[in-house]
Design a protein around this motif. Structure first.
Motif, mmCIF file in Angstrom:
data_model
loop_
_atom_site.group_PDB
_atom_site.id
_atom_site.type_symbol
_atom_site.label_atom_id
_atom_site.label_comp_id
_atom_site.label_asym_id
_atom_site.label_seq_id
_atom_site.Cartn_x
_atom_site.Cartn_y
_atom_site.Cartn_z
ATOM 1 N N GLY A 102 23.753 -29.790 19.761
ATOM 2 C CA GLY A 102 23.003 -28.548 19.688
ATOM 3 C C GLY A 102 22.831 -27.856 21.028
ATOM 4 O O GLY A 102 22.279 -26.742 21.074
ATOM 5 N N GLU A 103 23.307 -28.461 22.110
ATOM 6 C CA GLU A 103 23.098 -27.921 23.446
ATOM 7 C C GLU A 103 23.610 -26.495 23.632
ATOM 8 O O GLU A 103 22.896 -25.645 24.189
ATOM 9 N N PRO A 104 24.832 -26.155 23.202
ATOM 10 C CA PRO A 104 25.329 -24.780 23.406
ATOM 11 C C PRO A 104 24.430 -23.723 22.777
ATOM 12 O O PRO A 104 24.327 -22.596 23.292
ATOM 13 N N LEU A 105 23.779 -24.046 21.672
ATOM 14 C CA LEU A 105 22.929 -23.079 20.994
ATOM 15 C C LEU A 105 21.617 -22.861 21.737
ATOM 16 O O LEU A 105 20.946 -21.832 21.526
ATOM 17 N N ARG A 106 21.250 -23.808 22.583
ATOM 18 C CA ARG A 106 19.997 -23.670 23.342
ATOM 19 C C ARG A 106 20.200 -22.950 24.660
ATOM 20 O O ARG A 106 19.230 -22.588 25.326
ATOM 21 N N THR A 107 21.456 -22.733 25.041
ATOM 22 C CA THR A 107 21.725 -22.091 26.342
ATOM 23 C C THR A 107 22.300 -20.693 26.191
ATOM 24 O O THR A 107 22.887 -20.144 27.122
ATOM 25 N N GLU A 108 22.203 -20.158 24.993
ATOM 26 C CA GLU A 108 22.751 -18.812 24.750
ATOM 27 C C GLU A 108 21.913 -17.764 25.483
ATOM 28 O O GLU A 108 20.701 -17.886 25.582
ATOM 29 N N SER A 137 19.473 -22.156 9.853
ATOM 30 C CA SER A 137 20.308 -23.325 10.113
ATOM 31 C C SER A 137 20.611 -23.461 11.601
ATOM 32 O O SER A 137 20.678 -24.570 12.142
ATOM 33 N N ARG A 138 20.789 -22.328 12.268
ATOM 34 C CA ARG A 138 21.059 -22.358 13.701
ATOM 35 C C ARG A 138 19.845 -22.891 14.473
ATOM 36 O O ARG A 138 19.997 -23.661 15.423
ATOM 37 N N TRP A 139 18.664 -22.487 14.050
ATOM 38 C CA TRP A 139 17.441 -23.004 14.671
ATOM 39 C C TRP A 139 17.332 -24.512 14.451
ATOM 40 O O TRP A 139 16.965 -25.255 15.362
ATOM 41 N N LEU A 140 17.639 -24.958 13.236
ATOM 42 C CA LEU A 140 17.613 -26.397 12.952
ATOM 43 C C LEU A 140 18.545 -27.161 13.880
ATOM 44 O O LEU A 140 18.184 -28.215 14.419
ATOM 45 N N THR A 141 19.750 -26.638 14.048
ATOM 46 C CA THR A 141 20.735 -27.320 14.890
ATOM 47 C C THR A 141 20.283 -27.374 16.343
ATOM 48 O O THR A 141 20.473 -28.383 17.020
ATOM 49 N N ARG A 142 19.690 -26.287 16.837
ATOM 50 C CA ARG A 142 19.193 -26.297 18.216
ATOM 51 C C ARG A 142 18.170 -27.402 18.443
ATOM 52 O O ARG A 142 18.086 -27.968 19.527
ATOM 53 N N ASN A 143 17.395 -27.701 17.401
ATOM 54 C CA ASN A 143 16.284 -28.649 17.546
ATOM 55 C C ASN A 143 16.475 -29.929 16.734
ATOM 56 O O ASN A 143 15.516 -30.666 16.511
#
Length: 349
Positions: A343-349, A161-167
């Motif tokens: 989803g931006e915060p999840l892509r900058t972790e 689900s986290r991957w889905l949200t990032r993209n």
């Protein structure tokens, strides 16, 4: 079926005192121009033309038969399936008729029988959306599911689900290709919620659709071609619905659950976005391009939405309430930009 926000005449809408003071002058003007009167003749023509179009496409499937050329009819069937869904949507809002039994019959035929999509499930879900659009705690359309719409929802995602949200911005339109099938699955799952009497009617019609659809394809072409036709038809049908619903609210204001409740006018206008265009846009989007007017007057017949638009714009201008309206392509850009930002915060972790 209980009387809910989506079925209720706007003249009977429950408004706060501040909302009533802002909305009442507009409502009075609209009533004075007879824009709340239903357009029986217009809907009779739309339903008849759509039925003939569906019959023509299905006849073409039978006549062309076991040929890959038959797949050229799948996009046409998807387009007219979307038109069928728009008619069911309007029936659920009492836009076609104020007679509840007649509206339900129209909805059951166009939803359950012709599309395999539960009319009761759609109304139950859509009613809650109309009552509190974009409200994170009350609108099921912005509840965390495959997609999320707030940073708080995104922060707790894990695993796939986290991957889905990032993209999710990139995946949004590909995911709509599954919507046609998802709507059918949701309809069957909702049968458990329904009363026994309602469930018996809905279930028979849903199963009848599946049997009729499978019989038509499997008796007209080989199993491989039938599967290819069904996959193309359902994917394009889902995409069409996604293109129609995506611009309406995504990226618009989201009420603060702990803040002061908005009145009817602000609750519906600030959370909705209109799409500019002419007759082709109106036809392709089923009148949902007038989303602000539709939310203010949910039982207003579709052809009156474009007529009430200037009145609503002028009223909002007078009250200094933002009225969001943009082109079709830009509406998708705004919606996708919002999902990308969530989803931006999840892509900058």
């Amino acid at each position: 079926m209980s009387l809910t926000a989506v079925e209720a005449d706007p003249r009977e809408a429950l408004l706060s005192s501040s909302g009533r003071s802002e909305f009442t002058p507009l409502l009075r003007t609209v009533k004075s121009q007879n824009l709340l009167e239903r357009r029986y003749g217009w809907y009779a023509r739309v339903i008849a033309v759509n039925a003939l179009a569906l019959a023509g496409v299905l006849t073409g499937v039978v006549l062309i038969g076991d040929s890959w050329w038959t797949l050229l009819l799948a996009p046409l069937l998807a387009v007219f399936s979307a038109r069928t869904a728009f008619i069911g949507h309007d029936a659920g809002h009492s836009q076609i008729t104020g007679h509840k039994a007649a509206a339900r019959l129209i909805g059951l035929v166009h939803g359950n029988l012709l599309l395999g999509m539960s009319y009761s499930w759609w109304n139950h879900k859509h009613n809650r959306h109309h009552a509190n659009p974009n409200h994170i705690d009350k609108d099921p359309d912005v509840a965390a599911d495959v997609l999320v719409f707030t940073g708080e929802q995104a922060a707790v995602r894990t695993g796939f689900s986290r991957w889905l949200t990032r993209n999710q911005a990139w995946l949004f339109f590909p995911l709509t290709l599954l919507e046609g099938v998802a709507l059918k699955v949701q309809g069957f799952r909702d049968l458990r919620r329904q009363s026994p009497a309602e469930r018996s009617v809905e279930a028979v019609l849903l199963v009848s659709h599946l049997l009729g659809y499978a019989t038509l394809l499997l008796t007209s072409m080989s199993p491989g071609k039938a599967l290819a036709f069904a996959a193309l038809h359902q994917a394009l049908f889902g995409l069409h619905l996604g293109l129609s619903f995506a611009p309406n609210h995504k990226g618009m204001e989201m009420p603060d659950p702990s803040g002061e409740p908005w009145g009817h006018l602000r609750r519906q206008v600030l959370t909705s976005r209109n799409i500019r265009g002419g007759a082709v846009t109106d036809w392709f989007l089923g009148g949902l391009n007038y989303q602000i007017e539709h939310h203010l007057f949910p039982s207003m017949s579709r052809p009156h939405l474009r007529l009430v638009r200037p009145l609503v714009r002028a009223h909002c201008r007078e009250l200094d309430i933002p009225y969001a309206e943009t082109g079709l392509v830009d509406s998708y850009r705004q919606a996708l930009r919002h999902m990308h930002r969530v989803g931006e915060p999840l892509r900058t972790e």
